[in-house]
Design a protein around this motif. Structure first.
Motif, mmCIF file in Angstrom:
data_model
loop_
_atom_site.group_PDB
_atom_site.id
_atom_site.type_symbol
_atom_site.label_atom_id
_atom_site.label_comp_id
_atom_site.label_asym_id
_atom_site.label_seq_id
_atom_site.Cartn_x
_atom_site.Cartn_y
_atom_site.Cartn_z
ATOM 1 N N ALA A 21 93.415 78.012 67.665
ATOM 2 C CA ALA A 21 92.665 77.584 68.619
ATOM 3 C C ALA A 21 92.488 78.440 69.546
ATOM 4 C CB ALA A 21 93.575 75.969 69.632
ATOM 5 N N TYR A 22 91.448 78.474 70.302
ATOM 6 C CA TYR A 22 90.482 78.921 71.241
ATOM 7 C C TYR A 22 89.754 78.667 71.831
ATOM 8 C CZ TYR A 22 87.827 79.693 66.913
ATOM 9 O OH TYR A 22 86.967 79.559 66.227
ATOM 10 N N SER A 23 89.141 78.968 72.632
ATOM 11 C CA SER A 23 87.911 78.827 73.832
ATOM 12 C C SER A 23 87.782 79.916 75.159
ATOM 13 C CB SER A 23 88.589 77.317 74.820
ATOM 14 O OG SER A 23 89.442 77.485 75.260
ATOM 15 N N VAL A 24 86.912 79.863 75.237
ATOM 16 C CA VAL A 24 86.070 80.488 76.476
ATOM 17 C C VAL A 24 85.599 79.443 77.393
ATOM 18 C CG1 VAL A 24 84.593 82.140 77.653
ATOM 19 C CG2 VAL A 24 85.213 82.233 75.069
ATOM 20 N N SER A 25 87.029 80.059 79.041
ATOM 21 C CA SER A 25 86.619 78.657 80.180
ATOM 22 C C SER A 25 86.097 79.073 81.223
ATOM 23 C CB SER A 25 88.314 77.893 80.006
ATOM 24 O OG SER A 25 88.183 77.610 81.300
ATOM 25 N N LEU A 26 85.541 78.097 81.691
ATOM 26 C CA LEU A 26 84.528 78.571 82.633
ATOM 27 C C LEU A 26 84.904 77.478 84.321
ATOM 28 C CD1 LEU A 26 80.989 79.389 81.366
ATOM 29 C CD2 LEU A 26 82.658 81.242 81.988
ATOM 30 N N VAL A 27 86.317 76.623 83.259
ATOM 31 C CA VAL A 27 86.851 76.454 84.620
ATOM 32 C C VAL A 27 86.925 76.713 85.732
ATOM 33 C CG1 VAL A 27 88.420 74.274 85.418
ATOM 34 C CG2 VAL A 27 87.614 74.550 82.950
ATOM 35 N N ASP A 28 87.471 77.645 86.010
ATOM 36 C CA ASP A 28 87.779 78.985 87.348
ATOM 37 C C ASP A 28 86.801 79.740 87.920
ATOM 38 O OD1 ASP A 28 90.251 77.257 87.263
ATOM 39 O OD2 ASP A 28 91.324 79.115 85.974
ATOM 40 N N CYS A 87 75.373 78.359 78.681
ATOM 41 C CA CYS A 87 76.991 78.609 77.838
ATOM 42 C C CYS A 87 77.178 77.050 76.631
ATOM 43 C CB CYS A 87 77.679 79.491 78.614
ATOM 44 S SG CYS A 87 76.923 81.172 79.316
ATOM 45 N N PRO A 88 76.590 76.435 76.527
ATOM 46 C CA PRO A 88 77.058 75.616 76.409
ATOM 47 C C PRO A 88 78.819 75.236 75.196
ATOM 48 C CG PRO A 88 75.585 75.724 74.545
ATOM 49 C CD PRO A 88 75.830 76.416 75.808
ATOM 50 N N LEU A 89 79.061 76.439 74.287
ATOM 51 C CA LEU A 89 80.195 76.751 73.468
ATOM 52 C C LEU A 89 81.065 77.409 74.485
ATOM 53 C CD1 LEU A 89 78.522 78.409 70.449
ATOM 54 C CD2 LEU A 89 79.019 76.082 70.528
ATOM 55 N N THR A 90 80.804 76.855 75.933
ATOM 56 C CA THR A 90 82.607 76.705 76.807
ATOM 57 C C THR A 90 83.110 75.118 77.633
ATOM 58 O OG1 THR A 90 81.045 77.494 78.372
ATOM 59 C CG2 THR A 90 81.208 79.480 77.586
ATOM 60 N N ARG A 91 84.036 75.520 77.421
ATOM 61 C CA ARG A 91 84.320 74.284 78.690
ATOM 62 C C ARG A 91 84.318 74.904 79.927
ATOM 63 N NH1 ARG A 91 90.253 73.057 75.372
ATOM 64 N NH2 ARG A 91 88.746 73.355 73.152
ATOM 65 N N THR A 92 83.778 73.562 80.532
ATOM 66 C CA THR A 92 83.465 73.991 82.437
ATOM 67 C C THR A 92 84.389 73.130 83.223
ATOM 68 O OG1 THR A 92 81.723 72.577 81.139
ATOM 69 C CG2 THR A 92 81.142 74.601 80.855
ATOM 70 N N THR A 93 85.419 72.366 81.838
ATOM 71 C CA THR A 93 85.599 71.045 83.619
ATOM 72 C C THR A 93 87.403 71.252 82.565
ATOM 73 O OG1 THR A 93 84.794 68.986 82.409
ATOM 74 C CG2 THR A 93 83.544 69.952 84.377
ATOM 75 N N PRO A 94 88.202 70.658 83.055
ATOM 76 C CA PRO A 94 89.233 69.898 82.124
ATOM 77 C C PRO A 94 89.535 69.764 81.088
ATOM 78 C CG PRO A 94 89.283 70.155 85.355
ATOM 79 C CD PRO A 94 87.662 70.089 84.746
ATOM 80 N N THR A 95 88.220 68.744 81.494
ATOM 81 C CA THR A 95 88.551 67.535 80.389
ATOM 82 C C THR A 95 87.453 68.181 78.780
ATOM 83 O OG1 THR A 95 87.053 65.945 80.939
ATOM 84 C CG2 THR A 95 89.304 65.811 81.523
ATOM 85 N N ASP A 96 86.762 68.922 79.438
ATOM 86 C CA ASP A 96 85.236 69.862 78.490
ATOM 87 C C ASP A 96 86.025 69.907 76.909
ATOM 88 O OD1 ASP A 96 82.565 69.861 77.238
ATOM 89 O OD2 ASP A 96 82.397 71.902 78.390
ATOM 90 N N VAL A 97 85.213 70.010 75.955
ATOM 91 C CA VAL A 97 85.107 70.573 75.125
ATOM 92 C C VAL A 97 83.799 71.605 73.672
ATOM 93 C CG1 VAL A 97 87.607 69.491 74.134
ATOM 94 C CG2 VAL A 97 85.645 68.663 73.024
ATOM 95 N N GLU A 98 83.660 72.317 72.829
ATOM 96 C CA GLU A 98 83.029 73.046 72.562
ATOM 97 C C GLU A 98 82.056 71.354 71.351
ATOM 98 O OE1 GLU A 98 86.090 73.858 72.110
ATOM 99 O OE2 GLU A 98 85.827 75.811 73.625
ATOM 100 N N PRO A 99 80.720 71.571 71.689
ATOM 101 C CA PRO A 99 79.849 70.331 70.426
ATOM 102 C C PRO A 99 80.618 70.774 68.569
ATOM 103 C CG PRO A 99 78.481 71.551 71.749
ATOM 104 C CD PRO A 99 80.439 72.491 72.136
ATOM 105 N N THR A 100 81.591 72.757 68.940
ATOM 106 C CA THR A 100 81.320 72.856 67.832
ATOM 107 C C THR A 100 82.965 72.760 67.283
ATOM 108 O OG1 THR A 100 79.822 74.324 67.882
ATOM 109 C CG2 THR A 100 80.883 75.218 66.564
ATOM 110 N N PRO A 101 83.101 72.265 66.341
ATOM 111 C CA PRO A 101 84.464 71.249 65.732
ATOM 112 C C PRO A 101 84.894 72.890 65.329
ATOM 113 C CG PRO A 101 82.797 71.251 64.083
ATOM 114 C CD PRO A 101 81.915 71.073 65.426
ATOM 115 N N GLN A 102 86.302 73.498 65.944
ATOM 116 C CA GLN A 102 87.165 74.128 64.904
ATOM 117 C C GLN A 102 88.373 74.064 64.054
ATOM 118 O OE1 GLN A 102 89.405 76.478 67.554
ATOM 119 N NE2 GLN A 102 87.938 76.549 69.104
ATOM 120 N N SER A 103 88.380 74.147 63.529
ATOM 121 C CA SER A 103 90.334 74.051 62.731
ATOM 122 C C SER A 103 90.355 74.961 61.818
ATOM 123 C CB SER A 103 90.012 73.111 61.793
ATOM 124 O OG SER A 103 89.032 73.438 60.922
ATOM 125 N N CYS A 104 90.492 76.236 62.716
ATOM 126 C CA CYS A 104 91.097 77.493 62.121
ATOM 127 C C CYS A 104 92.513 77.593 62.168
ATOM 128 C CB CYS A 104 90.642 78.676 62.890
ATOM 129 S SG CYS A 104 90.618 79.834 62.304
#
Length: 224
Positions: A111-118, A172-189
């Motif tokens: 699982a992976y993501s790019v976070s802009l929360v901080d 940058c919609p493919l990032t997480r910008t709040t603690p509860t945010d998820v990307e609109p693109t699903p992943q199951s890698c």
């Protein structure tokens, strides 16, 4: 005969639960040097001494342990020779890549993501390669959000941006910008052989560069 079959079943079960080897590759495409900061979650082993600096177009290859590992990857900028003092990336605001590997037993999930929360300091895109299956999309932010960061949100003399979340998400919609945010693109890698993190993947900017409010930034996926 029954004993032999039981032995084969045990071997197959052991093989199914084994984790495949996974490499973390960090590629610096920024026009300046960056110092990757790889931080494991509490209680997990370190995979980097975090002293290496990457010149433009340089690569760093690290090995994940064969068991569960989770942590964060960030790009530090403006560091001294020992990387003990850095202008951005060692603390918020910073772009953070979050990675988990060898999770889920037989599925060997990643699982992976790019976070802009901080906050944000450097564009980052993360992409798995050589995956065993599932959905493994490229995620992240290829846009340099520092160039039109709201003036009140600028940090480190314009080398980092504090937000707000709506500003980040709109560009940058493919990032997480709040603690509860998820990307609109699903992943199951499942079972990637490599997790690749690219800093400063190419950003396409159109519009009048002199007018920051008129800039339109389009994100592109990581290199292959």
């Amino acid at each position: 005969m029954a004993a032999a079959l039981a032995f084969v079943v045990v071997l197959l079960a052991a093989g199914a639960g084994a984790s495949t080897a996974t490499t973390l590759t960090i590629h610096n495409l920024c026009p300046h040097r960056v110092w990757p900061l790889v931080t494991p979650n509490s209680g997990l082993p370190s995979i980097s001494d975090n002293t290496a600096g990457l010149d433009p177009n340089a690569l760093l290859s690290l090995s994940f342990p064969p068991t569960f590992w989770a942590g964060r990857v960030a790009a530090r900028t403006g560091c001294d020779a020992a990387a003990s003092g850095c202008w951005t990336g060692a603390a918020p605001p910073a772009t953070v890549v979050q990675v988990t590997v060898h999770d889920g037993g037989n599925l060997d999930r990643a699982a992976y993501s790019v976070s802009l929360v901080d906050g944000f300091n450097v564009p980052a895109v993360v992409t798995p390669h050589a995956a065993a299956g599932g959905q493994c999309p490229a995620l992240g932010c290829a846009a340099d959000l520092n160039c039109d960061c709201p003036p009140a949100q600028r940090a480190a003399e314009g080398a980092a941006c504090l937000g707000p979340p709506g500003f980040f998400k709109s560009r940058c919609p493919l990032t997480r910008t709040t603690p509860t945010d998820v990307e609109p693109t699903p992943q199951s890698c499942r079972g990637p052989g490599e997790i690749k993190v690219v800093f400063c993947q190419a950003t396409i900017v159109t519009g009048a560069a002199a007018d920051a409010e008129a800039m339109v930034i389009r994100s592109v996926v990581a290199d292959s």
